[in-house]
Design a protein around this motif. Structure first.
Motif, PDB file in Angstrom:
ATOM      1  N   ILE A 108       0.813  -1.305  -0.003  1.00  0.00           N
ATOM      2  CA  ILE A 108       0.022   0.038  -0.025  1.00  0.00           C
ATOM      3  C   ILE A 108       0.733   1.326  -0.077  1.00  0.00           C
ATOM      4  O   ILE A 108       0.667   2.159  -0.929  1.00  0.00           O
ATOM      5  CB  ILE A 108      -1.042  -0.149   1.260  1.00  0.00           C
ATOM      6  N   ALA A 109       1.713   1.422   0.808  1.00  0.00           N
ATOM      7  CA  ALA A 109       2.680   2.511   1.018  1.00  0.00           C
ATOM      8  C   ALA A 109       3.666   2.597  -0.414  1.00  0.00           C
ATOM      9  O   ALA A 109       3.700   3.807  -0.688  1.00  0.00           O
ATOM     10  CB  ALA A 109       3.769   2.239   2.012  1.00  0.00           C
ATOM     11  N   ASN A 110       4.128   1.569  -0.888  1.00  0.00           N
ATOM     12  CA  ASN A 110       4.783   1.750  -2.252  1.00  0.00           C
ATOM     13  C   ASN A 110       3.946   2.193  -3.263  1.00  0.00           C
ATOM     14  O   ASN A 110       4.129   3.052  -4.493  1.00  0.00           O
ATOM     15  CB  ASN A 110       5.573   0.377  -2.591  1.00  0.00           C
ATOM     16  N   LEU A 111       2.586   1.942  -3.455  1.00  0.00           N
ATOM     17  CA  LEU A 111       1.768   2.232  -4.521  1.00  0.00           C
ATOM     18  C   LEU A 111       1.462   3.806  -4.451  1.00  0.00           C
ATOM     19  O   LEU A 111       1.659   4.641  -5.310  1.00  0.00           O
ATOM     20  CB  LEU A 111       0.385   1.475  -4.074  1.00  0.00           C
ATOM     21  N   GLY A 112       1.283   4.382  -3.169  1.00  0.00           N
ATOM     22  CA  GLY A 112       1.301   5.706  -3.047  1.00  0.00           C
ATOM     23  C   GLY A 112       2.464   6.568  -3.222  1.00  0.00           C
ATOM     24  O   GLY A 112       2.556   7.494  -3.915  1.00  0.00           O
ATOM     25  N   ASN A 113       3.656   6.023  -2.557  1.00  0.00           N
ATOM     26  CA  ASN A 113       5.053   6.679  -2.892  1.00  0.00           C
ATOM     27  C   ASN A 113       5.578   6.880  -4.093  1.00  0.00           C
ATOM     28  O   ASN A 113       6.120   7.536  -4.407  1.00  0.00           O
ATOM     29  CB  ASN A 113       6.114   5.990  -1.662  1.00  0.00           C
ATOM     30  N   SER A 114       5.577   5.578  -4.836  1.00  0.00           N
ATOM     31  CA  SER A 114       6.023   5.751  -6.253  1.00  0.00           C
ATOM     32  C   SER A 114       5.413   6.931  -7.055  1.00  0.00           C
ATOM     33  O   SER A 114       6.058   7.355  -7.906  1.00  0.00           O
ATOM     34  CB  SER A 114       5.766   4.318  -6.830  1.00  0.00           C
ATOM     35  N   GLY A 115       3.952   6.827  -6.949  1.00  0.00           N
ATOM     36  CA  GLY A 115       3.397   8.049  -7.645  1.00  0.00           C
ATOM     37  C   GLY A 115       3.758   9.258  -7.290  1.00  0.00           C
ATOM     38  O   GLY A 115       3.996  10.380  -7.822  1.00  0.00           O
ATOM     39  N   ALA A 116       4.090   9.338  -5.779  1.00  0.00           N
ATOM     40  CA  ALA A 116       4.328  10.923  -5.217  1.00  0.00           C
ATOM     41  C   ALA A 116       5.607  11.269  -5.432  1.00  0.00           C
ATOM     42  O   ALA A 116       5.865  12.536  -5.780  1.00  0.00           O
ATOM     43  CB  ALA A 116       4.328  10.335  -3.606  1.00  0.00           C
ATOM     44  N   LEU A 117       6.753  10.356  -5.981  1.00  0.00           N
ATOM     45  CA  LEU A 117       7.891  10.935  -6.567  1.00  0.00           C
ATOM     46  C   LEU A 117       7.900  11.626  -7.686  1.00  0.00           C
ATOM     47  O   LEU A 117       8.368  12.609  -8.111  1.00  0.00           O
ATOM     48  CB  LEU A 117       8.761   9.639  -6.624  1.00  0.00           C
ATOM     49  N   ILE A 118       6.688  11.167  -8.830  1.00  0.00           N
ATOM     50  CA  ILE A 118       6.473  11.785  -9.839  1.00  0.00           C
ATOM     51  C   ILE A 118       5.934  13.205  -9.703  1.00  0.00           C
ATOM     52  O   ILE A 118       6.105  14.203 -10.074  1.00  0.00           O
ATOM     53  CB  ILE A 118       5.732  10.872 -10.767  1.00  0.00           C
ATOM     54  N   ALA A 119       4.801  13.189  -8.625  1.00  0.00           N
ATOM     55  CA  ALA A 119       4.341  14.192  -8.535  1.00  0.00           C
ATOM     56  C   ALA A 119       4.999  15.401  -7.951  1.00  0.00           C
ATOM     57  O   ALA A 119       4.742  16.492  -7.884  1.00  0.00           O
ATOM     58  CB  ALA A 119       2.876  13.779  -7.363  1.00  0.00           C
ATOM     59  N   THR A 120       5.865  15.136  -6.881  1.00  0.00           N
ATOM     60  CA  THR A 120       6.986  15.876  -6.081  1.00  0.00           C
ATOM     61  C   THR A 120       7.565  16.854  -7.415  1.00  0.00           C
ATOM     62  O   THR A 120       7.613  18.104  -7.308  1.00  0.00           O
ATOM     63  CB  THR A 120       7.861  15.369  -5.384  1.00  0.00           C
ATOM     64  N   ALA A 121       7.750  15.943  -8.470  1.00  0.00           N
ATOM     65  CA  ALA A 121       8.790  16.735  -9.467  1.00  0.00           C
ATOM     66  C   ALA A 121       7.954  17.881 -10.223  1.00  0.00           C
ATOM     67  O   ALA A 121       8.171  18.930 -10.536  1.00  0.00           O
ATOM     68  CB  ALA A 121       9.632  15.914 -10.165  1.00  0.00           C
ATOM     69  N   PHE A 122       6.771  17.291 -10.507  1.00  0.00           N
ATOM     70  CA  PHE A 122       5.971  17.916 -11.397  1.00  0.00           C
ATOM     71  C   PHE A 122       5.157  19.301 -10.385  1.00  0.00           C
ATOM     72  O   PHE A 122       4.789  20.415 -10.968  1.00  0.00           O
ATOM     73  CB  PHE A 122       4.820  17.363 -11.834  1.00  0.00           C
ATOM     74  N   ALA A 123       4.956  18.944  -9.064  1.00  0.00           N
ATOM     75  CA  ALA A 123       4.643  20.106  -8.180  1.00  0.00           C
ATOM     76  C   ALA A 123       5.567  21.208  -8.066  1.00  0.00           C
ATOM     77  O   ALA A 123       5.378  22.460  -8.377  1.00  0.00           O
ATOM     78  CB  ALA A 123       4.362  19.665  -6.832  1.00  0.00           C
ATOM     79  N   VAL A 124       6.934  21.100  -8.184  1.00  0.00           N
ATOM     80  CA  VAL A 124       7.797  21.963  -8.349  1.00  0.00           C
ATOM     81  C   VAL A 124       7.728  22.759  -9.658  1.00  0.00           C
ATOM     82  O   VAL A 124       7.859  23.968  -9.544  1.00  0.00           O
ATOM     83  CB  VAL A 124       9.397  21.334  -8.092  1.00  0.00           C
ATOM     84  N   LEU A 125       7.875  21.922 -10.547  1.00  0.00           N
ATOM     85  CA  LEU A 125       7.903  22.620 -12.045  1.00  0.00           C
ATOM     86  C   LEU A 125       6.533  23.567 -12.246  1.00  0.00           C
ATOM     87  O   LEU A 125       6.552  24.630 -12.728  1.00  0.00           O
ATOM     88  CB  LEU A 125       7.959  21.676 -13.063  1.00  0.00           C
ATOM     89  N   ALA A 126       5.392  22.960 -11.697  1.00  0.00           N
ATOM     90  CA  ALA A 126       4.020  23.618 -11.747  1.00  0.00           C
ATOM     91  C   ALA A 126       4.117  24.994 -11.103  1.00  0.00           C
ATOM     92  O   ALA A 126       3.301  26.016 -11.251  1.00  0.00           O
ATOM     93  CB  ALA A 126       2.964  22.912 -11.472  1.00  0.00           C
ATOM     94  N   ALA A 127       4.970  25.168  -9.854  1.00  0.00           N
ATOM     95  CA  ALA A 127       5.081  26.296  -9.047  1.00  0.00           C
ATOM     96  C   ALA A 127       5.936  27.351  -9.614  1.00  0.00           C
ATOM     97  O   ALA A 127       6.585  28.277  -8.948  1.00  0.00           O
ATOM     98  CB  ALA A 127       5.476  25.986  -7.853  1.00  0.00           C
ATOM     99  N   GLY A 128       6.502  27.015 -10.961  1.00  0.00           N
ATOM    100  CA  GLY A 128       7.743  27.950 -11.559  1.00  0.00           C
ATOM    101  C   GLY A 128       9.000  27.443 -11.181  1.00  0.00           C
ATOM    102  O   GLY A 128       9.906  28.237 -11.741  1.00  0.00           O
ATOM    103  N   GLY A 129       9.460  26.179 -10.788  1.00  0.00           N
ATOM    104  CA  GLY A 129      10.616  25.995 -10.264  1.00  0.00           C
ATOM    105  C   GLY A 129      11.498  25.488 -11.752  1.00  0.00           C
ATOM    106  O   GLY A 129      10.803  25.280 -12.710  1.00  0.00           O
ATOM    107  N   THR A 130      12.762  25.342 -11.616  1.00  0.00           N
ATOM    108  CA  THR A 130      13.494  24.941 -12.778  1.00  0.00           C
ATOM    109  C   THR A 130      13.986  23.638 -12.574  1.00  0.00           C
ATOM    110  O   THR A 130      13.649  23.051 -11.453  1.00  0.00           O
ATOM    111  CB  THR A 130      14.800  25.853 -12.742  1.00  0.00           C
TER     112      THR A 130
END
Length: 459
Positions: free
Chosen positions: A53-75
């Motif tokens: 259960i934890a791996n299902l959520g965390n594997s997707g979160a690694l992708i989401a974190t990168a896109f959250a940074v980019l969506a906030a204007g990050g480089t």
């Protein structure tokens, strides 16, 4: 080991990590008892289910974190900084986490670490959904996540190793890793799709919920009737004791040292050189994504093989399976077309998973139970400590000697290190004992399904 994928562990892990003969603690329907193998006891099922259960959520979160940074204007640099913010506390606190997990009830350390990850990811999700999170906020929350992982991983691996009987340990480890690898692959695919469909904030919220559910399951681990651990020295004493366990076994420190460098060059090839080769020669990110997916499928295949394979010489078999890890870097150096690269990545996944299971079997057989978590912490530290250095130096090394030379050098280093490890007599000679034999520090409570002799009282 750590994170190869500890490994990492590959690191893994990174690096990273098992069950006792089933003991029924309360009446249950006979059909349920007969429907599962004897080694799949209550604790085994709870630990495996929570990890999936934890791996299902965390594997997707690694992708989401990168896109959250980019969506906030990050480089791209900002994405790297947030990733580093998670890795640094992981490296800093791993040894402390291992000592704490061997001193306190491991299941409580795991639940507390899951709770910290649940809160940090929940706050991260709220910030993303509410507007534009700042870079320092995202880095701080990532650091909290890394801190939770540093305490969780040694406790988790110690708990898993302490929950399996010797006779069926290999099969139990293999089935567990099949679930973990499958959840990692599925979580990444599902996370990527959800980021595109609903945005990174909701994926981070799902990850927070998965940590909450995993913590709830781990809180129900059965530790009744387990003897108390005798009072020992302080934290430094515990760390020195764990260090002595590592350095007293040449096969152990040699493999940890080997993977500290192997995981580093593999991470550099995967995170830096692979995407560049794919963009220049293979047609873009899709072929590289296919190759990584093939590696993940290979790890699942390797775990399936290990449900049937019971090697007599554990580390000899496992170490021979590390040689194929040199092939992906060589394939990128050529470079091979997508089809060839995909086949090599699949085969490498199979091979490295065989190593991972034999490594867990060796630790389970040879390490005293009350020191599992400290040894695991040193193993994880070796797996992840050099990864940030290698990824940071990948660009300058490419500028200095060229990408192709860097990739061939990575392949050569893996071969040389693995050949060197095979020169250690303990690596070649460590054999699997067909039945559980007592190791100093272990008690008979393992065979009854008790997870850890240091734990006191029910959760």
């Amino acid at each position: 080991m750590g994170e190869v994928p500890g490994t990492g562990r590959a690191p893994g892990a990174g690096l990273p990590a098992p069950y006792a003969v089933h003991r029924r603690t309360r009446p249950g329907p006979p059909a349920l008892v007969s429907a599962r193998p004897a080694w799949a006891g209550r604790n085994y099922l709870l630990l495996t289910g929570a990890t999936v259960i934890a791996n299902l959520g965390n594997s997707g979160a690694l992708i989401a974190t990168a896109f959250a940074v980019l969506a906030a204007g990050g480089t791209t640099t900002d994405v790297g900084l947030v990733a580093a913010a998670r890795t640094v506390p992981l490296v800093l606190f791993l040894l402390i986490g291992g000592a704490v997990a061997d001193r306190l009830p491991r299941h409580r350390v795991m639940v507390a670490a899951n709770a910290l990850n649940c809160v940090s990811q929940g706050v991260f999700a709220l910030l993303v959904l509410a507007g534009e999170p700042r870079l320092w906020q995202m880095a701080l929350l990532a650091a909290l996540g890394g801190t939770g992982q540093a305490f969780f991983e040694p406790a988790s691996e110690g708990m898993m190793l302490a929950s399996v009987s010797g006779a069926q340990a290999g099969r139990a480890f293999a089935v567990f890793r099949m679930g973990v690898n499958g959840a990692t692959i599925g979580g990444a695919a599902l996370g990527g799709a959800l980021v595109a469909a609903v945005g990174p904030g909701w994926v981070l919220a799902v990850d927070s919920a998965s940590f909450a559910l995993a913590a709830a399951l781990r809180a129900f681990l059965d530790v009744s009737g387990v003897p108390r651990r005798a009072a020992g020295g302080g934290m430094l004493h515990d760390l020195r004791e764990g260090w002595r366990e590592v350095v007293s076994r040449p096969w152990l420190w040699a493999v940890v040292l080997q993977f500290s460098l192997v995981n580093a060059v593999v991470a550099a090839a995967e995170a830096v050189y692979g995407p560049l080769v794919a963009a220049q020669y293979l047609g873009g990110p899709e072929p590289w994504g296919l190759a990584l997916a093939a590696f993940g499928a290979g790890t699942a295949g390797g775990a399936l093989v290990m449900t049937r394979l019971t090697p007599h010489r554990l580390l000899l078999t496992g170490s021979l399976c590390v040689f194929p890890l040199a092939l992906p870097s060589a394939a990128l150096a050529v470079p091979l077309p997508t089809a060839g690269l995909t086949v090599i990545m699949f085969g490498t996944g199979v091979a490295i998973e065989i190593f991972a299971v034999t490594w867990m079997m060796a630790l389970h057989q040879e390490i005293p139970e009350d020191k599992f978590s400290r040894v695991s912490a040193y193993d994880w530290l070796g797996s992840v400590a050099m990864v940030p250095v290698a990824t940071a130096l990948a660009g300058p090394v490419q500028d200095l000697i060229g990408r192709r030379a860097a990739l061939w050098g990575a392949s050569a280093l893996i071969v040389l290190l693995t050949a060197g490890v095979l020169g250690i007599p303990g690596v070649r000679q460590l054999t699997r004992r067909p039945k559980t034999e007592p190791v100093a520090g272990r008690t008979d409570s393992r065979a009854a399904g008790a997870p850890d002799p240091q734990m006191s009282g029910a959760p």
